[in-house]
Design a protein around this motif. Sequence first.
Motif, PDB file in Angstrom:
ATOM      1  N   GLY A  81       1.234  -0.050  -4.674  1.00  0.00           N
ATOM      2  CA  GLY A  81       1.358  -1.072  -5.343  1.00  0.00           C
ATOM      3  C   GLY A  81       0.919  -1.005  -6.816  1.00  0.00           C
ATOM      4  N   ALA A  82      -0.178  -0.037  -6.899  1.00  0.00           N
ATOM      5  CA  ALA A  82      -0.741  -0.093  -8.329  1.00  0.00           C
ATOM      6  C   ALA A  82       0.117   0.671  -9.498  1.00  0.00           C
ATOM      7  CB  ALA A  82      -1.922   0.427  -8.067  1.00  0.00           C
ATOM      8  N   LEU A  83       1.184   1.402  -8.758  1.00  0.00           N
ATOM      9  CA  LEU A  83       2.005   2.089  -9.723  1.00  0.00           C
ATOM     10  C   LEU A  83       2.126   1.663 -11.078  1.00  0.00           C
ATOM     11  CD1 LEU A  83       4.589   4.222  -7.858  1.00  0.00           C
ATOM     12  CD2 LEU A  83       2.643   4.945  -8.946  1.00  0.00           C
ATOM     13  N   PRO A  84       2.720   0.450 -11.162  1.00  0.00           N
ATOM     14  CA  PRO A  84       3.091  -0.323 -12.484  1.00  0.00           C
ATOM     15  C   PRO A  84       2.029  -0.322 -13.628  1.00  0.00           C
ATOM     16  CG  PRO A  84       4.050  -1.480 -10.847  1.00  0.00           C
ATOM     17  CD  PRO A  84       3.106  -0.648 -10.162  1.00  0.00           C
ATOM     18  N   VAL A  85       0.700  -0.632 -13.290  1.00  0.00           N
ATOM     19  CA  VAL A  85      -0.334  -0.499 -13.965  1.00  0.00           C
ATOM     20  C   VAL A  85      -1.030   1.230 -13.999  1.00  0.00           C
ATOM     21  CG1 VAL A  85      -0.877  -2.875 -14.393  1.00  0.00           C
ATOM     22  CG2 VAL A  85      -1.985  -1.737 -12.485  1.00  0.00           C
ATOM     23  N   ALA A  86      -0.899   1.698 -12.961  1.00  0.00           N
ATOM     24  CA  ALA A  86      -1.516   3.088 -13.077  1.00  0.00           C
ATOM     25  C   ALA A  86      -0.998   4.152 -13.852  1.00  0.00           C
ATOM     26  CB  ALA A  86      -1.814   3.587 -11.591  1.00  0.00           C
ATOM     27  N   LEU A  87       0.488   3.902 -13.972  1.00  0.00           N
ATOM     28  CA  LEU A  87       1.061   4.876 -14.698  1.00  0.00           C
ATOM     29  C   LEU A  87       0.719   4.935 -16.288  1.00  0.00           C
ATOM     30  CD1 LEU A  87       4.669   4.823 -12.982  1.00  0.00           C
ATOM     31  CD2 LEU A  87       2.805   6.659 -12.696  1.00  0.00           C
ATOM     32  N   PHE A  88       0.057   3.672 -16.805  1.00  0.00           N
ATOM     33  CA  PHE A  88      -0.387   3.811 -17.935  1.00  0.00           C
ATOM     34  C   PHE A  88      -1.765   4.490 -18.044  1.00  0.00           C
ATOM     35  CE2 PHE A  88       2.616   0.182 -17.958  1.00  0.00           C
ATOM     36  CZ  PHE A  88       3.428   0.471 -19.225  1.00  0.00           C
ATOM     37  N   PHE A  89      -2.102   5.245 -17.116  1.00  0.00           N
ATOM     38  CA  PHE A  89      -3.521   5.668 -17.160  1.00  0.00           C
ATOM     39  C   PHE A  89      -4.233   6.479 -18.203  1.00  0.00           C
ATOM     40  CE2 PHE A  89      -3.387  10.275 -16.291  1.00  0.00           C
ATOM     41  CZ  PHE A  89      -2.033  10.737 -15.889  1.00  0.00           C
ATOM     42  N   ARG A  90      -3.157   7.093 -18.964  1.00  0.00           N
ATOM     43  CA  ARG A  90      -3.728   7.846 -20.178  1.00  0.00           C
ATOM     44  C   ARG A  90      -4.026   6.714 -21.193  1.00  0.00           C
ATOM     45  NH1 ARG A  90      -2.725  13.241 -19.303  1.00  0.00           N
ATOM     46  NH2 ARG A  90      -0.684  13.387 -18.034  1.00  0.00           N
ATOM     47  N   SER A  91      -3.607   5.705 -21.214  1.00  0.00           N
ATOM     48  CA  SER A  91      -3.803   4.634 -22.421  1.00  0.00           C
ATOM     49  C   SER A  91      -5.049   3.836 -22.170  1.00  0.00           C
ATOM     50  CB  SER A  91      -2.575   3.394 -22.386  1.00  0.00           C
ATOM     51  OG  SER A  91      -1.444   4.291 -22.252  1.00  0.00           O
ATOM     52  N   PHE A 141      -4.823   6.010  -5.986  1.00  0.00           N
ATOM     53  CA  PHE A 141      -4.407   4.883  -6.296  1.00  0.00           C
ATOM     54  C   PHE A 141      -3.206   4.419  -5.041  1.00  0.00           C
ATOM     55  CE2 PHE A 141      -2.485   7.530  -9.184  1.00  0.00           C
ATOM     56  CZ  PHE A 141      -0.974   7.159  -9.042  1.00  0.00           C
ATOM     57  N   ALA A 142      -2.901   3.179  -4.750  1.00  0.00           N
ATOM     58  CA  ALA A 142      -1.885   2.710  -3.838  1.00  0.00           C
ATOM     59  C   ALA A 142      -0.597   2.678  -4.552  1.00  0.00           C
ATOM     60  CB  ALA A 142      -2.349   1.534  -3.046  1.00  0.00           C
ATOM     61  N   ALA A 196       0.908  -1.322   0.168  1.00  0.00           N
ATOM     62  CA  ALA A 196       0.089   0.059  -0.074  1.00  0.00           C
ATOM     63  C   ALA A 196       0.889   1.334  -0.101  1.00  0.00           C
ATOM     64  CB  ALA A 196      -0.912  -0.173   1.117  1.00  0.00           C
ATOM     65  N   ASP A 197       2.016   1.385   0.686  1.00  0.00           N
ATOM     66  CA  ASP A 197       2.902   2.412   0.487  1.00  0.00           C
ATOM     67  C   ASP A 197       4.224   2.073   0.496  1.00  0.00           C
ATOM     68  OD1 ASP A 197       4.523   2.261   3.192  1.00  0.00           O
ATOM     69  OD2 ASP A 197       2.486   2.350   4.012  1.00  0.00           O
ATOM     70  N   ALA A 198       5.143   2.884  -0.005  1.00  0.00           N
ATOM     71  CA  ALA A 198       6.479   2.880  -0.416  1.00  0.00           C
ATOM     72  C   ALA A 198       7.425   1.936   0.557  1.00  0.00           C
ATOM     73  CB  ALA A 198       7.049   3.939  -1.133  1.00  0.00           C
TER      74      ALA A 198
END
Length: 332
Positions: free
Chosen positions: A285-295, A282-283, A14-16
């Motif tokens: 842990g979701a960064l690897p998929v959330a960073l594609f949010f524009r796609s 978003f948490a 959930a957090d870094a």
Amino acid sequence: MPHPDYVRVDAFLADAIGARALATAFELGIIDRLVASDAAQALPGRVDAAGAALLLGALRASGVLAPGADLRLSASFCEALRYRDLLEAKLAMLDLVGPDFLELFTALIVDPARFQRSARLFELFSYDRARDPTPENLAHVSRWVRFTSALTRHEAPVLLDVADLSACQHLLDVGGNSGEFAAQACDRHPGLRATVLDLPVVCHLGERHVARLTSAARIGFVPAGESDTPFPGAPDAIVFKSMLHDWPDAQALGFLHRARAALAPGGRVWILERAAPVEGGFAWGALPVALFFRSYRRAGDYRALLDAAGFGTMRFSQVELDMPFHVIEAGA
Ligand SMILES: C[S@@+](CC[C@H](N)C(=O)[O-])C[C@H]1O[C@@H](n2cnc3c(N)ncnc32)[C@H](O)[C@@H]1O
């Protein structure tokens, strides 16, 4: 809609600080020793008392360790360890994309092109490295294939409950990666055979991945050609899972045109994709998929693309995975 069980790993990402402490606990063998109930030897000798106190405190705060003076894993973390492959794959990806978020978030918001040029995420996922199967490229590409395969291993059972392939004989998985989705589809449907169309280096890795699986004999890999090369065979099911979001509308439409041209009469296309919008909160842990949010696209965006490609019948549904996922079925 309830989340599938594997999503329980995200509670420990959930957090870094919690995520990084967990990665260190895996690296130092602490988790393995605690799983073996070896609390007395859990900390390696090179960890001094101050380091141990800091690390164990962080692991207690994130719920990996049970509260109290005893050194033991919490019951909820033991449950999450059933998905250890996913947990470790996500931790490895977070080590890579965490700095992108910390250093480039402003660029991501105001200058997406600069983010794309500078982020390690895009360097890792560079498809240019997936064409020529040199040892260096195989090693590079295997880093992200490990991540996509771990996600798909757990996403596929939920998606295959909704995308019903029971009447199909030949599946074409476009961008099918290591063949994990195809293998699970074949396991579920004994009469099904599958072709995975992907970039050459990914096909190499996929052949190795499926070789040890029971359905290996029913899965073939075809290296993707140019963007106007017809899709192979005459499949009666074509899946695009987490694939079309990589492409702007014009190219995504090109893939759908090729799908429609290749489909056997009565065949169906399934689009399985994370849904827009990705909104705040978003948490880590979701960064690897959330960073594609524009796609990611909305259902209406896919409806327009399918319309433009000439598909007549469409059925839209969503399932809740780590975030909402479209399950879109279309026929000629
Ligand atoms: C984000 S990954 C998704 C992989 C997999 N379907 C999954 O759900 O995990 C996109 C996939 O598309 C593949 N790909 C990229 N360009 C392609 C092309 N021109 N033809 C077929 N596959 C392609 C990539 O190599 C990668 O395996």
